[in-house]
Write a protein that holds these residues in place. Structure first.
Motif, short mmCIF file in Angstrom:
data_model
loop_
_atom_site.label_atom_id
_atom_site.label_comp_id
_atom_site.label_asym_id
_atom_site.label_seq_id
_atom_site.Cartn_x
_atom_site.Cartn_y
_atom_site.Cartn_z
N VAL A 85 -5.71 3.50 1.89
CA VAL A 85 -4.27 2.64 1.55
C VAL A 85 -3.45 3.83 2.11
O VAL A 85 -2.59 3.35 3.10
N GLU A 86 -3.24 4.75 1.89
CA GLU A 86 -2.36 5.91 2.48
C GLU A 86 -2.29 6.14 3.99
O GLU A 86 -1.36 6.05 4.68
N ILE A 87 -3.48 6.38 4.29
CA ILE A 87 -3.67 6.88 5.83
C ILE A 87 -3.77 5.60 6.63
O ILE A 87 -3.28 5.65 7.69
N ALA A 88 -4.32 4.43 6.27
CA ALA A 88 -4.49 3.32 7.15
C ALA A 88 -3.64 2.26 6.93
O ALA A 88 -3.55 1.08 7.49
N ALA A 89 -2.64 2.45 6.13
CA ALA A 89 -1.76 1.32 5.73
C ALA A 89 -2.47 0.19 5.11
O ALA A 89 -2.01 -1.20 5.70
#
Length: 121
Positions: A29-33
């Motif tokens: 979630v954080e890195i790849a949105a």
């Protein structure tokens, strides 16, 4: 999306793959949105491994883990590389070394084919 597949050797049955999934999903979630509720991980246990000229014996030899993360197109190569490295780091934290087992770990982040479709019921 994301579709996450973990292929794992029988020698790694002791690994808590649910804990790994619960740690990995927020990273995706954080890195790849991505959206947390869209993250899906499944493990596939392999039956037999051979690395080079060495076969797994059940109590020793090679153990293989490969994580494939498939995302909808649009992420940069830099984002994919960052997610790959973060996933490798999580695997290091979740897989305890086992005597006599040589571990081979890999991660690939790729785009889903444009034909990808889904439905939820």
């Amino acid at each position: 999306m994301p579709q996450i597949t973990v292929e794992t050797s029988p020698a790694l049955d002791h690994v808590d793959w649910s804990a790994f999934a619960l740690a990995l999903h927020p990273v995706v979630v954080e890195i790849a949105a991505a959206r947390l509720e869209a993250c899906k991980l499944r493990t596939l246990r392999t039956e037999y491994e051979v690395v080079g000229d060495v076969a797994a014996t059940g109590t020793g030899g090679p153990a293989i883990v490969h994580v494939g993360i498939a995302l909808l197109a649009g992420r940069s190569d830099e984002t994919k590389a960052k997610l790959t490295e973060a996933t490798l780091e999580l695997l290091r934290k979740h897989i305890e070394p086992t005597d006599g087992v040589t571990l081979h770990v890999s991660v690939e982040v790729r785009d889903l084919d444009p034909s990808y479709r889904k439905f939820e019921a």
